[in-house]
Design a protein around this motif. Sequence first.
Motif, PDB file in Angstrom:
ATOM      1  N   GLY A 250      29.662  24.889  73.715  1.00 57.33           N
ATOM      2  CA  GLY A 250      28.716  24.004  73.056  1.00 57.33           C
ATOM      3  C   GLY A 250      29.249  23.396  71.772  1.00 57.33           C
ATOM      4  O   GLY A 250      28.766  22.348  71.310  1.00 57.33           O
ATOM      5  N   LEU A 251      30.260  24.029  71.181  1.00 53.45           N
ATOM      6  CA  LEU A 251      30.833  23.510  69.938  1.00 53.45           C
ATOM      7  C   LEU A 251      31.607  22.216  70.164  1.00 53.45           C
ATOM      8  O   LEU A 251      31.900  21.496  69.210  1.00 53.45           O
ATOM      9  CB  LEU A 251      31.743  24.563  69.310  1.00 53.45           C
ATOM     10  N   LYS A 252      31.950  21.927  71.412  1.00 50.91           N
ATOM     11  CA  LYS A 252      32.690  20.695  71.712  1.00 50.91           C
ATOM     12  C   LYS A 252      31.836  19.438  71.516  1.00 50.91           C
ATOM     13  O   LYS A 252      32.345  18.328  71.563  1.00 50.91           O
ATOM     14  CB  LYS A 252      33.204  20.729  73.156  1.00 50.91           C
ATOM     15  N   ARG A 253      30.523  19.645  71.262  1.00 52.43           N
ATOM     16  CA  ARG A 253      29.635  18.494  71.100  1.00 52.43           C
ATOM     17  C   ARG A 253      29.037  18.397  69.703  1.00 52.43           C
ATOM     18  O   ARG A 253      28.122  17.609  69.489  1.00 52.43           O
ATOM     19  CB  ARG A 253      28.512  18.568  72.143  1.00 52.43           C
ATOM     20  N   VAL A 254      29.528  19.179  68.750  1.00 53.22           N
ATOM     21  CA  VAL A 254      28.949  19.143  67.411  1.00 53.22           C
ATOM     22  C   VAL A 254      29.169  17.769  66.779  1.00 53.22           C
ATOM     23  O   VAL A 254      30.180  17.107  67.019  1.00 53.22           O
ATOM     24  CB  VAL A 254      29.528  20.242  66.485  1.00 53.22           C
ATOM     25  N   LYS A 255      28.203  17.366  65.979  1.00 50.90           N
ATOM     26  CA  LYS A 255      28.264  16.067  65.312  1.00 50.90           C
ATOM     27  C   LYS A 255      28.857  16.169  63.905  1.00 50.90           C
ATOM     28  O   LYS A 255      29.370  15.182  63.374  1.00 50.90           O
ATOM     29  CB  LYS A 255      26.853  15.469  65.214  1.00 50.90           C
ATOM     30  N   TYR A 256      28.763  17.352  63.310  1.00 44.04           N
ATOM     31  CA  TYR A 256      29.222  17.531  61.929  1.00 44.04           C
ATOM     32  C   TYR A 256      30.062  18.796  61.801  1.00 44.04           C
ATOM     33  O   TYR A 256      29.735  19.837  62.367  1.00 44.04           O
ATOM     34  CB  TYR A 256      28.033  17.664  60.971  1.00 44.04           C
ATOM     35  N   LEU A 257      31.113  18.700  61.015  1.00 42.40           N
ATOM     36  CA  LEU A 257      31.890  19.855  60.568  1.00 42.40           C
ATOM     37  C   LEU A 257      31.916  19.832  59.044  1.00 42.40           C
ATOM     38  O   LEU A 257      32.289  18.820  58.437  1.00 42.40           O
ATOM     39  CB  LEU A 257      33.322  19.810  61.091  1.00 42.40           C
ATOM     40  N   VAL A 258      31.505  20.937  58.426  1.00 38.98           N
ATOM     41  CA  VAL A 258      31.536  21.060  56.971  1.00 38.98           C
ATOM     42  C   VAL A 258      32.509  22.164  56.583  1.00 38.98           C
ATOM     43  O   VAL A 258      32.456  23.273  57.136  1.00 38.98           O
ATOM     44  CB  VAL A 258      30.137  21.401  56.404  1.00 38.98           C
ATOM     45  N   LEU A 259      33.409  21.870  55.649  1.00 40.55           N
ATOM     46  CA  LEU A 259      34.241  22.898  55.022  1.00 40.55           C
ATOM     47  C   LEU A 259      33.723  23.069  53.607  1.00 40.55           C
ATOM     48  O   LEU A 259      33.917  22.196  52.755  1.00 40.55           O
ATOM     49  CB  LEU A 259      35.712  22.483  55.007  1.00 40.55           C
ATOM     50  N   ASP A 260      33.013  24.167  53.369  1.00 42.97           N
ATOM     51  CA  ASP A 260      32.487  24.445  52.034  1.00 42.97           C
ATOM     52  C   ASP A 260      33.490  25.318  51.285  1.00 42.97           C
ATOM     53  O   ASP A 260      34.085  26.218  51.882  1.00 42.97           O
ATOM     54  CB  ASP A 260      31.133  25.146  52.130  1.00 42.97           C
ATOM     55  N   GLU A 261      33.637  25.074  49.986  1.00 43.13           N
ATOM     56  CA  GLU A 261      34.728  25.673  49.215  1.00 43.13           C
ATOM     57  C   GLU A 261      36.049  25.288  49.878  1.00 43.13           C
ATOM     58  O   GLU A 261      36.913  26.122  50.175  1.00 43.13           O
ATOM     59  CB  GLU A 261      34.579  27.200  49.116  1.00 43.13           C
ATOM     60  N   ALA A 262      36.209  23.991  50.098  1.00 39.99           N
ATOM     61  CA  ALA A 262      37.340  23.473  50.872  1.00 39.99           C
ATOM     62  C   ALA A 262      38.684  23.817  50.248  1.00 39.99           C
ATOM     63  O   ALA A 262      39.675  24.016  50.956  1.00 39.99           O
ATOM     64  CB  ALA A 262      37.213  21.956  51.033  1.00 39.99           C
ATOM     65  N   ASP A 263      38.747  23.889  48.928  1.00 38.17           N
ATOM     66  CA  ASP A 263      40.026  24.183  48.282  1.00 38.17           C
ATOM     67  C   ASP A 263      40.569  25.529  48.726  1.00 38.17           C
ATOM     68  O   ASP A 263      41.768  25.711  48.893  1.00 38.17           O
ATOM     69  CB  ASP A 263      39.878  24.130  46.752  1.00 38.17           C
ATOM     70  N   ARG A 264      39.683  26.486  48.934  1.00 41.16           N
ATOM     71  CA  ARG A 264      40.124  27.810  49.372  1.00 41.16           C
ATOM     72  C   ARG A 264      40.409  27.833  50.873  1.00 41.16           C
ATOM     73  O   ARG A 264      41.371  28.472  51.327  1.00 41.16           O
ATOM     74  CB  ARG A 264      39.064  28.859  49.021  1.00 41.16           C
ATOM     75  N   LEU A 265      39.595  27.133  51.643  1.00 41.59           N
ATOM     76  CA  LEU A 265      39.807  27.107  53.090  1.00 41.59           C
ATOM     77  C   LEU A 265      41.112  26.422  53.468  1.00 41.59           C
ATOM     78  O   LEU A 265      41.720  26.755  54.486  1.00 41.59           O
ATOM     79  CB  LEU A 265      38.636  26.405  53.776  1.00 41.59           C
ATOM     80  N   LEU A 266      41.554  25.468  52.650  1.00 41.00           N
ATOM     81  CA  LEU A 266      42.777  24.720  52.962  1.00 41.00           C
ATOM     82  C   LEU A 266      44.025  25.394  52.410  1.00 41.00           C
ATOM     83  O   LEU A 266      45.004  24.729  52.088  1.00 41.00           O
ATOM     84  CB  LEU A 266      42.665  23.290  52.416  1.00 41.00           C
ATOM     85  N   THR A 267      43.999  26.711  52.311  1.00 39.87           N
ATOM     86  CA  THR A 267      45.171  27.475  51.912  1.00 39.87           C
ATOM     87  C   THR A 267      45.751  28.176  53.132  1.00 39.87           C
ATOM     88  O   THR A 267      45.125  28.247  54.192  1.00 39.87           O
ATOM     89  CB  THR A 267      44.811  28.522  50.844  1.00 39.87           C
ATOM     90  N   ASP A 268      46.941  28.713  52.971  1.00 44.72           N
ATOM     91  CA  ASP A 268      47.605  29.388  54.086  1.00 44.72           C
ATOM     92  C   ASP A 268      46.799  30.579  54.601  1.00 44.72           C
ATOM     93  O   ASP A 268      46.915  30.951  55.777  1.00 44.72           O
ATOM     94  CB  ASP A 268      48.997  29.865  53.655  1.00 44.72           C
TER      95      ASP A 268
END
Length: 445
Positions: free
Chosen positions: A144-162
């Motif tokens: 069902g996730l293949k049809r999501v309309k929105y993706l949110v990365l909250d606290e993106a600075d931390r999520l975009l780390t190794d």
Amino acid sequence: MKSFEEIGVPAWLREALHAMRITTPTPIQAATIPEILKGRDCIGGAKTGSGKTIAFAAPMLTKWAEDPCGIFGIVLTPTRELAMQIAEQFTALGANINLRVELVIGGESMIEQSNRIKENPDFVIATPGRLAHIMMEHPDDVRGLKRVKYLVLDEADRLLTDTFGEDLATCMNSLPEPTKRQTLLFTATVTDSVRSLKDKHVEDGKQPVFIYELDKMDDVIIPEKLYLGFMLTPFMVKEAMLHDLLTGEDYVDASCIVFVNRSETAETLRRILFKLDIKVTSLHSQLPQQERTNSLQRFRAGAARVLVTTDLGSRGLDIPIVKLVINYDIPRDPDDFIHRVGRTARAGRKGDAISLVTPNDIKRIMAIEKRIDRKMEEYKKITDNQLIKKSLKAVSKAKVEARMDMERDGFNTRTKLRKRRLELERDYEEGAEKHVKKSDKIHWV
């Protein structure tokens, strides 16, 4: 300042916001909500306490109400505690419209979570590690996730780390292509990794990414009403200084968060303060999930006035009662300091943040002051040597007892076993990487 009605928030959602005592949009909400409603990807940066959750929740809920089909949106965030808080806010906003929100975090039954995702809730709030695990173990349940309309990365600075790279890559593989969803990135500290996304290629057919970054954000990243103090503290009397500060006339009744760098320190301080008759609880990675949840609930409810925590408690948590933040240990990264002290003086309220500074911390303090472009003031109300001596005796006794209790309860043994397990997992992953071709770089927006 525009009203929620003027920026496109429907009446039913305005009523829900009003019930939460939110009547006027904050700057980041006023700037981003209309653009997200237009269908644009968004990168939003603003200081802590500025209302970033509503900034992405309101437009998502607005669009969901127009066409509620399948799993509409997914929010990824770095910690379980922040995920729980976001899920609570979504649930509160959708209380009168039967909104179904699924929380996907570690420490709970993965099979039950997988089954609930299979039932297509309206929104999924998750930590990347647990969601990635479910995707690998139960791929059929997450179709069902293949049809999501929105993706949110909250606290993106931390999520975009190794640290989160591999888990995020796994999550992306089960989501629609960027051209078929909106991607919203929100953060309190706009790092180079987040800022670089401004220059990424925009796929054909998509509107340009909308960027909102508070003007001169670095100049106002620490709230004006936040007092920043420090206490020069010999290492051997840190516990006594902490006790004196918590029981001194300024803060004897104050709700306080004490930040430390290690789980063992958090557990030791909790036991010491408990033996000294301070209502205290703790939050760290060595606690089972239910205990972590209970600790936050006790602190929110005022049953404990002191929360001792690692950086698990530094991101996004909104607890209005917090009057004082104490940096018992100074963080290595100045941005971690910003997130820690951002737990107080939120939404225009006053608050204090005091750091216990040992001789070994001077370079870190200088780096922090350079980052925030502000000098800390020395807190001088605890200077009576006799007072410290009196505290030292009681604190020293409590510390010995706490250490003995931890040894008896096997806390240190569990810590060592967990470290060894993590080392073995890392060794396995490093060995596997030699035989597995790295996936192409992820396209976020």
